[in-house]
Design an enzyme around this catalytic site. Structure first.
Site, PDB file in Angstrom:
ATOM      1  N   ARG A   1       1.054  -1.091   0.261  1.00  0.00           N
ATOM      2  CA  ARG A   1      -0.019  -0.115   0.095  1.00  0.00           C
ATOM      3  C   ARG A   1       1.079   1.279  -0.143  1.00  0.00           C
ATOM      4  O   ARG A   1       0.425   2.431   0.495  1.00  0.00           O
ATOM      5  CB  ARG A   1      -0.994   0.119   1.302  1.00  0.00           C
TER       6      ARG A   1
ATOM      7  N   SER B   1     -11.242  -0.828   2.808  1.00  0.00           N
ATOM      8  CA  SER B   1     -10.362  -1.137   3.894  1.00  0.00           C
ATOM      9  C   SER B   1      -9.985   0.231   4.549  1.00  0.00           C
ATOM     10  O   SER B   1      -9.434   1.017   3.773  1.00  0.00           O
ATOM     11  CB  SER B   1      -9.014  -1.881   4.079  1.00  0.00           C
TER      12      SER B   1
ATOM     13  N   GLU C   1      -5.495   3.645   5.616  1.00  0.00           N
ATOM     14  CA  GLU C   1      -5.021   3.422   4.342  1.00  0.00           C
ATOM     15  C   GLU C   1      -5.870   4.547   3.437  1.00  0.00           C
ATOM     16  O   GLU C   1      -5.320   4.941   2.310  1.00  0.00           O
ATOM     17  CB  GLU C   1      -5.669   2.124   3.898  1.00  0.00           C
TER      18      GLU C   1
HETATM   19  P1  FAD Z   1      -9.179   8.471  -5.493  1.00  0.00           P
HETATM   20  O1  FAD Z   1      -9.921   8.087  -4.142  1.00  0.00           O
HETATM   21  O2  FAD Z   1      -9.824   9.553  -5.987  1.00  0.00           O
HETATM   22  O3  FAD Z   1      -7.659   9.228  -5.053  1.00  0.00           O
HETATM   23  C1  FAD Z   1      -6.889   8.542  -3.945  1.00  0.00           C
HETATM   24  C2  FAD Z   1      -5.573   9.424  -3.813  1.00  0.00           C
HETATM   25  O4  FAD Z   1      -4.792   9.340  -5.023  1.00  0.00           O
HETATM   26  C3  FAD Z   1      -5.944  10.764  -3.488  1.00  0.00           C
HETATM   27  O5  FAD Z   1      -4.910  11.096  -2.590  1.00  0.00           O
HETATM   28  C4  FAD Z   1      -5.849  11.454  -4.923  1.00  0.00           C
HETATM   29  O6  FAD Z   1      -5.347  12.778  -4.976  1.00  0.00           O
HETATM   30  C5  FAD Z   1      -4.786  10.528  -5.346  1.00  0.00           C
HETATM   31  N1  FAD Z   1      -4.781  10.529  -6.903  1.00  0.00           N
HETATM   32  C6  FAD Z   1      -5.939  10.005  -7.842  1.00  0.00           C
HETATM   33  N2  FAD Z   1      -5.619  10.104  -8.998  1.00  0.00           N
HETATM   34  C7  FAD Z   1      -4.333  10.419  -9.181  1.00  0.00           C
HETATM   35  C8  FAD Z   1      -3.529  10.760 -10.227  1.00  0.00           C
HETATM   36  N3  FAD Z   1      -4.135  10.645 -11.507  1.00  0.00           N
HETATM   37  N4  FAD Z   1      -2.588  11.484 -10.151  1.00  0.00           N
HETATM   38  C9  FAD Z   1      -1.856  11.977  -8.988  1.00  0.00           C
HETATM   39  N5  FAD Z   1      -2.572  11.593  -7.813  1.00  0.00           N
HETATM   40  C10 FAD Z   1      -3.976  11.183  -7.776  1.00  0.00           C
HETATM   41  N6  FAD Z   1      -7.771  -0.940  -2.671  1.00  0.00           N
HETATM   42  C11 FAD Z   1      -6.839  -2.064  -2.798  1.00  0.00           C
HETATM   43  O7  FAD Z   1      -5.603  -1.550  -3.024  1.00  0.00           O
HETATM   44  N7  FAD Z   1      -7.125  -3.264  -2.937  1.00  0.00           N
HETATM   45  C12 FAD Z   1      -8.625  -3.369  -2.836  1.00  0.00           C
HETATM   46  O8  FAD Z   1      -8.932  -4.697  -2.771  1.00  0.00           O
HETATM   47  C13 FAD Z   1      -9.539  -2.423  -2.676  1.00  0.00           C
HETATM   48  N8  FAD Z   1     -10.938  -2.645  -2.608  1.00  0.00           N
HETATM   49  C14 FAD Z   1     -11.658  -1.687  -2.521  1.00  0.00           C
HETATM   50  C15 FAD Z   1     -13.059  -1.942  -2.142  1.00  0.00           C
HETATM   51  C16 FAD Z   1     -13.850  -0.849  -2.106  1.00  0.00           C
HETATM   52  C17 FAD Z   1     -15.575  -1.105  -1.855  1.00  0.00           C
HETATM   53  C18 FAD Z   1     -13.467   0.431  -1.942  1.00  0.00           C
HETATM   54  C19 FAD Z   1     -14.574   1.644  -1.774  1.00  0.00           C
HETATM   55  C20 FAD Z   1     -12.274   0.658  -2.218  1.00  0.00           C
HETATM   56  C21 FAD Z   1     -11.154  -0.244  -2.293  1.00  0.00           C
HETATM   57  N9  FAD Z   1      -9.917  -0.031  -2.535  1.00  0.00           N
HETATM   58  C22 FAD Z   1      -8.915  -1.131  -2.656  1.00  0.00           C
HETATM   59  C23 FAD Z   1      -9.546   1.264  -2.637  1.00  0.00           C
HETATM   60  C24 FAD Z   1      -9.205   2.030  -3.894  1.00  0.00           C
HETATM   61  O9  FAD Z   1     -10.170   1.486  -4.649  1.00  0.00           O
HETATM   62  C25 FAD Z   1      -8.138   2.198  -4.529  1.00  0.00           C
HETATM   63  O10 FAD Z   1      -7.066   2.952  -3.548  1.00  0.00           O
HETATM   64  C26 FAD Z   1      -7.966   2.928  -5.983  1.00  0.00           C
HETATM   65  O11 FAD Z   1      -7.008   2.857  -6.260  1.00  0.00           O
HETATM   66  C27 FAD Z   1      -8.466   4.349  -5.658  1.00  0.00           C
HETATM   67  O12 FAD Z   1      -8.633   4.865  -6.954  1.00  0.00           O
HETATM   68  P2  FAD Z   1      -9.514   6.275  -7.081  1.00  0.00           P
HETATM   69  O13 FAD Z   1      -9.340   6.778  -8.564  1.00  0.00           O
HETATM   70  O14 FAD Z   1     -10.790   6.171  -6.507  1.00  0.00           O
HETATM   71  O15 FAD Z   1      -8.526   7.212  -6.106  1.00  0.00           O
HETATM   72  N1  EPU Z   2     -11.013 -10.915   9.520  1.00  0.00           N
HETATM   73  C1  EPU Z   2     -11.304 -10.810  10.714  1.00  0.00           C
HETATM   74  N2  EPU Z   2     -12.755 -10.230  10.829  1.00  0.00           N
HETATM   75  C2  EPU Z   2     -13.061  -9.786   9.623  1.00  0.00           C
HETATM   76  C3  EPU Z   2     -12.586  -9.889   8.181  1.00  0.00           C
HETATM   77  C4  EPU Z   2     -11.348 -10.483   8.473  1.00  0.00           C
HETATM   78  O1  EPU Z   2     -10.936 -11.310  11.728  1.00  0.00           O
HETATM   79  O2  EPU Z   2     -14.354  -9.097   9.623  1.00  0.00           O
HETATM   80  C5  EPU Z   2      -9.605 -11.622   9.649  1.00  0.00           C
HETATM   81  C6  EPU Z   2      -9.724 -12.810   9.159  1.00  0.00           C
HETATM   82  O3  EPU Z   2      -8.543 -13.725   9.803  1.00  0.00           O
HETATM   83  C7  EPU Z   2      -9.241 -12.844   7.564  1.00  0.00           C
HETATM   84  C8  EPU Z   2      -8.140 -11.844   7.716  1.00  0.00           C
HETATM   85  O4  EPU Z   2      -8.783 -10.951   8.642  1.00  0.00           O
HETATM   86  O5  EPU Z   2      -8.528 -14.175   7.322  1.00  0.00           O
HETATM   87  C9  EPU Z   2      -7.792 -11.390   6.297  1.00  0.00           C
HETATM   88  O6  EPU Z   2      -9.115 -10.871   5.939  1.00  0.00           O
HETATM   89  P1  EPU Z   2      -9.533 -10.487   4.303  1.00  0.00           P
HETATM   90  O7  EPU Z   2      -9.024 -11.631   3.557  1.00  0.00           O
HETATM   91  O8  EPU Z   2     -10.894 -10.092   4.003  1.00  0.00           O
HETATM   92  O9  EPU Z   2      -8.544  -9.441   4.029  1.00  0.00           O
HETATM   93  P2  EPU Z   2      -7.975  -8.108   4.707  1.00  0.00           P
HETATM   94  O10 EPU Z   2      -6.592  -7.845   5.126  1.00  0.00           O
HETATM   95  O11 EPU Z   2      -8.953  -7.604   5.416  1.00  0.00           O
HETATM   96  C10 EPU Z   2      -6.836  -6.891   2.517  1.00  0.00           C
HETATM   97  C11 EPU Z   2      -7.040  -5.741   1.804  1.00  0.00           C
HETATM   98  C12 EPU Z   2      -8.206  -5.660   0.846  1.00  0.00           C
HETATM   99  C13 EPU Z   2      -7.954  -6.623  -0.060  1.00  0.00           C
HETATM  100  C14 EPU Z   2      -7.976  -7.971   0.833  1.00  0.00           C
HETATM  101  C15 EPU Z   2      -8.191  -9.362  -0.224  1.00  0.00           C
HETATM  102  C16 EPU Z   2      -5.636  -4.152   3.183  1.00  0.00           C
HETATM  103  C17 EPU Z   2      -5.773  -3.058   4.154  1.00  0.00           C
HETATM  104  N3  EPU Z   2      -6.721  -4.481   2.543  1.00  0.00           N
HETATM  105  O12 EPU Z   2      -8.157  -7.122   3.417  1.00  0.00           O
HETATM  106  O13 EPU Z   2      -7.933  -4.558   0.302  1.00  0.00           O
HETATM  107  O14 EPU Z   2      -9.087  -6.674  -1.060  1.00  0.00           O
HETATM  108  O15 EPU Z   2      -7.039  -8.116   1.550  1.00  0.00           O
HETATM  109  O16 EPU Z   2      -6.776  -9.499  -0.448  1.00  0.00           O
HETATM  110  O17 EPU Z   2      -4.625  -4.667   2.979  1.00  0.00           O
HETATM  111  C18 EPU Z   2      -8.931  -2.043   0.441  1.00  0.00           C
HETATM  112  O18 EPU Z   2      -7.354  -1.705   0.421  1.00  0.00           O
HETATM  113  O19 EPU Z   2      -9.436  -1.181   0.421  1.00  0.00           O
HETATM  114  C19 EPU Z   2      -9.307  -3.396   0.196  1.00  0.00           C
HETATM  115  C20 EPU Z   2     -10.387  -3.833   0.339  1.00  0.00           C
END
Ligand code: FAD
Ligand code: EPU
Length: 341
Positions: free
Chosen positions: A163, A239, A335
């Site tokens: 991240r 997250s 994050e």
């Molecule tokens: P924004 O929210 O618009 O911006 C985020 C940051 O980046 C801000 O600081 C902004 O100023 C900057 N920024 C955006 N675009 C640019 C650019 N072109 N140049 C310079 N700076 C810029 N993340 C994960 O890593 N893994 C996941 O599994 C994951 N799951 C998600 C699930 C849900 C339901 C949600 C809501 C979010 C999740 N995220 C996850 C977080 C998010 O989707 C990512 O961080 C994504 O890359 C953000 O993209 P955005 O365009 O919406 O960025």
């Molecule tokens: N767990 C709990 N309680 C919960 C959920 C999870 O105890 O309510 C524990 C379990 O032990 C589980 C572990 O947490 O095995 C990991 O959970 P999960 O696989 O759902 O993933 P996470 O670590 O919570 C991360 C990323 C997610 C990404 C998933 C899958 C971060 C901060 N988050 O979540 O990214 O989708 O793994 O790879 O690293 C995001 O960045 O916004 C995001 C959604």
């Protein structure tokens, strides 16, 4: 560029707290980048907005929000095994994943359904289900707002980590507008990442015998939909905190008190503790104060049930941090990018 003042940002970020920005503009052409320096001087600060899925506005924004709508995808190079594609930063990440699946290009299928834009993907090195985007990024093109010129970052210059990238470093954060990313994807891949969590189990349940990019993507989407709230239904930013990385010594100390604590060995002798588990163990899974709370299927996701205010959400996340720190001695770091004074 047309500037709107006192602009309502609420529909443009997935956390959905009512938010206004002093000024707002859309950037659709590369030439408009040259106007950013003057806009920054005029309004005091610039926030680049992609899909708004990793932002929490604790208050209104006092500068100018520049909404990135740069579009375009082109293959720039290919051979029998690989294809290099340049994707403009305003393209939607999941639409790019769908294109890769249609073309049978491998490497990003585990990153299916992550909201947001292509340009934001390298910023926090998006990751899910055992894959991080750093594994397919060749180059990042970025415009230096102050120096008014475009520069390129190779994969190693991006300094990717969990991240993290150079674009999150305090000295370079908000310095660059990422304009496009070059990805290297594998043509007709034969190996897939299915070890993380429930991916293989889900593929088995789906009756998949021969793995394909599409089947891995379908399994990831199925898992995500079963636990992560859809921001169109319940507002959230994914997250909220990063999973803390710590030492074996600290983990052993914690295991004496919490023998059931899950943990994973990662690189550099570090150990990752799931923040979701720490939060759940504090009794906060499904907790709610007014319209802000922790999701009942994924404790790490903070949700806005409707009309949560930014300042209340800010206090709520501070409470989570304090509770976890008092219980485990572990500091959870956000994050999500928090916009506050
Ligand atoms: P924004 O929210 O618009 O911006 C985020 C940051 O980046 C801000 O600081 C902004 O100023 C900057 N920024 C955006 N675009 C640019 C650019 N072109 N140049 C310079 N700076 C810029 N993340 C994960 O890593 N893994 C996941 O599994 C994951 N799951 C998600 C699930 C849900 C339901 C949600 C809501 C979010 C999740 N995220 C996850 C977080 C998010 O989707 C990512 O961080 C994504 O890359 C953000 O993209 P955005 O365009 O919406 O960025
Ligand atoms: N767990 C709990 N309680 C919960 C959920 C999870 O105890 O309510 C524990 C379990 O032990 C589980 C572990 O947490 O095995 C990991 O959970 P999960 O696989 O759902 O993933 P996470 O670590 O919570 C991360 C990323 C997610 C990404 C998933 C899958 C971060 C901060 N988050 O979540 O990214 O989708 O793994 O790879 O690293 C995001 O960045 O916004 C995001 C959604």
């Amino acid at each position: 560029m047309n500037i709107s003042t006192n602009f309502n940002l609420t529909p443009l970020h997935t956390f959905g707290m009512e938010t206004y920005t002093a000024a707002y503009t859309r950037l659709t052409q590369m030439e408009e980048l040259n106007e950013l320096k003057a806009l920054k001087e005029q309004y005091g600060n610039i926030l680049i907005l992609g899909g708004g899925s990793n932002l929490m506005f604790a208050q209104d924004y006092k500068g100018i929000v520049v909404h990135n709508l740069l579009k375009g995808i082109k293959v720039i190079d290919e051979n029998d095994k690989y294809v290099n594609i340049q994707v403009a930063s305003g393209e939607i990440w999941h639409e790019f994943v769908l294109l890769a699946i249609e073309k049978n290009w491998g490497g990003i299928e585990n990153l299916s359904l992550i909201p947001g834009t292509v340009g934001a993907a390298p910023i926090q090195n998006i990751g899910a289900y055992g894959v991080e985007v750093k594994s397919v990024v060749q180059e990042v093109y970025a415009y230096d707002i102050e120096a008014q010129k475009e520069i390129q970052f190779s994969n190693s210059e991006c300094q990717f980590g969990y991240r993290y990238s150079i674009f999150k470093h305090p000295l370079t954060k908000d310095k660059y507008f990422i304009t496009s990313v070059i990805f290297r994807l594998e043509k007709s891949p034969t190996s897939f990442h299915t070890k993380y969590g429930d991916v293989q189990k889900t593929l088995d349940e789906m009756g998949v015998k021969t793995l394909t990019i599409k089947s891995v993507s379908d399994a990831v989407i199925k898992i995500r939909q079963s636990k992560l709230p859809d921001p169109k239904v319940i507002k959230n930013a994914g997250s909220f905190f990063k999973n803390p990385l710590t030492s074996r010594f600290i983990v052993n100390k914690l295991l004496e008190r919490f023998p059931d604590m899950p943990y994973y060995e990662v690189e550099n002798n570090l150990i990752k503790i799931p923040a979701a588990w720490l939060i759940e163990k504090c009794g906060l899974k499904g907790a709610r104060v007014g319209d802000i709370g922790n999701h009942d299927k994924q404790a790490l996701v903070v949700v806005n049930y409707g009309n949560a205010k930014g300042k209340d959400a800010f206090l709520y996340i501070k409470d989570i941090q304090n509770t976890v720190q008092q219980t485990f001695g572990v500091l959870l770091r956000p994050e999500v990018n928090i916009i506050s004074d």
